[in-house]
Write a protein that holds these residues in place. Structure first.
Motif, PDB file in Angstrom:
ATOM      1  N   UNK A  26      45.110  35.850  42.183  1.00 54.98           N
ATOM      2  CA  UNK A  26      43.849  35.101  42.000  1.00 54.98           C
ATOM      3  C   UNK A  26      42.636  35.749  41.205  1.00 54.98           C
ATOM      4  N   UNK A  27      42.554  37.130  41.849  1.00 53.41           N
ATOM      5  CA  UNK A  27      41.094  37.574  41.371  1.00 53.41           C
ATOM      6  C   UNK A  27      41.292  37.953  39.661  1.00 53.41           C
ATOM      7  N   UNK A  28      42.536  38.473  39.404  1.00 53.89           N
ATOM      8  CA  UNK A  28      42.596  38.713  38.004  1.00 53.89           C
ATOM      9  C   UNK A  28      42.765  37.618  36.870  1.00 53.89           C
ATOM     10  N   UNK A  29      43.292  36.370  37.474  1.00 50.95           N
ATOM     11  CA  UNK A  29      43.009  35.226  36.607  1.00 50.95           C
ATOM     12  C   UNK A  29      41.829  34.762  36.813  1.00 50.95           C
ATOM     13  N   UNK A  30      41.138  34.685  37.769  1.00 49.80           N
ATOM     14  CA  UNK A  30      39.712  34.029  37.807  1.00 49.80           C
ATOM     15  C   UNK A  30      38.559  34.856  37.108  1.00 49.80           C
ATOM     16  N   UNK A  71      30.372  35.378  41.859  1.00 52.36           N
ATOM     17  CA  UNK A  71      31.042  33.892  41.673  1.00 52.36           C
ATOM     18  C   UNK A  71      29.994  32.837  41.647  1.00 52.36           C
ATOM     19  N   UNK A  72      29.122  32.908  42.674  1.00 51.34           N
ATOM     20  CA  UNK A  72      28.057  31.899  42.741  1.00 51.34           C
ATOM     21  C   UNK A  72      27.209  32.007  41.644  1.00 51.34           C
ATOM     22  N   UNK A 125      25.379  38.404  36.351  1.00 53.40           N
ATOM     23  CA  UNK A 125      26.329  38.047  37.633  1.00 53.40           C
ATOM     24  C   UNK A 125      27.692  38.633  37.258  1.00 53.40           C
ATOM     25  N   UNK A 126      28.370  38.389  36.038  1.00 47.25           N
ATOM     26  CA  UNK A 126      29.678  38.578  36.202  1.00 47.25           C
ATOM     27  C   UNK A 126      29.972  40.246  35.926  1.00 47.25           C
ATOM     28  N   UNK A 127      29.010  41.041  35.527  1.00 41.94           N
ATOM     29  CA  UNK A 127      29.021  42.453  35.236  1.00 41.94           C
ATOM     30  C   UNK A 127      28.833  43.149  36.453  1.00 41.94           C
TER      31      UNK A 127
END
Length: 279
Positions: A121-125, A184-185, A224-226
């Motif tokens: 889940x984490x690696x795909x998201x 994620x938010x 936020x992604x980084x």
């Protein structure tokens, strides 16, 4: 072992940020064909040289003590640990600890499916969140909303390295789960802002404001992604799996990650033609 793997994960993330920043800067002064050629030459050189060093280095490194325990070669564990730690170091306690932990991990096989679900889940998201579509097509996105490509790409180049460094510090202080939730938010809200901005552009309303909103949304998205969804799935992958499945689980998760990246990258242009706001 987890500490060492975490340092490698952060190093990869930092080097990736440095590379992206360099390409964003060079893209403003070099034609894209020349940049693509330069990038491929550098990629080839940076792949061949480390691989050659790694290949010859393999002849001088011992086997992993944990792998030796896994296949039952217990006598070689002590010799390997002694070589790794030094001749004058007492390795009996560490060797016994490795054996005890391995037996403990074998008992917990029922928990593995849950761990694999979390990992997949984490690696795909990480990829299905669309980060590479923005990374690869940032210049085109800025151009589509009539925002300066030069200002946009240079801004992305400037923020990446400090953000990765800040992420390393925050991870140890605030923990993995809170950072993932914040990340994620932030990605969700910034994605909504970008979509709303394109929708306003389509309605021919607030064009100047909406183009600035796209710029702000992309910057917040990358930031936020980084700090979370970028580096943390790889870090968690090294921490959550027991020794007996770490290799196979890691291969599965990297495969899922790369497939997800390919899907997002390949479909992005088609989706933008269908609906920029929807995308």
């Amino acid at each position: 072992m987890c500490s060492c793997t975490n340092k490698i994960s952060w190093s990869v993330q930092l080097m990736s940020a440095c590379g992206c920043s360099l390409i964003y800067v060079l893209g403003n002064v070099i034609p894209w064909r020349s940049l693509a050629l330069l990038g491929n030459i550098l990629l080839l050189a940076s792949s061949i040289v480390p691989c050659l060093v790694h290949f010859f280095g393999l002849f001088f490194i011992p086997e992993s003590p944990r792998w030796l325990v896994k296949i039952g070669r217990h006598k070689e564990v002590y010799a390997t640990l002694q070589r790794l730690r030094g001749k004058n170091v007492d390795i009996s306690h560490e060797a016994a600890n490795i054996k005890v932990k391995f037996k403990f991990y074998l008992i917990e096989t029922e928990f593995l499916m849950y761990l694999k679900t979390v990992g997949v889940g984490l690696m795909s998201l990480q990829q299905l969140g669309g980060v590479n579509s923005i990374t690869y097509y940032a210049s085109s996105i800025f151009q589509e909303v009539n925002f300066s490509r030069k200002v946009g790409t240079i801004s992305l180049a400037i923020i990446q390295i400090p953000t990765v460094v800040a992420s390393v510090i925050l991870t140890d202080k605030s923990g993995r789960r809170p950072l993932l939730m914040v990340s994620a938010t932030g990605m969700c809200l910034s994605g909504f802002i970008i979509g709303l901005s394109f929708w306003l552009q389509n309605l021919q309303q607030w064009k100047e404001i909406s183009s600035n909103l796209v710029y702000i949304g992309i910057l917040v998205y990358i930031l936020t992604h980084l700090i979370g969804m970028g580096p943390l799935p790889t870090v968690l992958m090294s921490e959550i799996f027991p020794i007996n499945v770490k290799g196979s689980a890691g291969s599965l998760l990297i495969f899922v990650n790369n497939i997800s990246e390919w899907i997002v990258t390949y479909s992005f242009n088609f989706m933008m033609e269908w609906s920029a706001a929807g995308t």
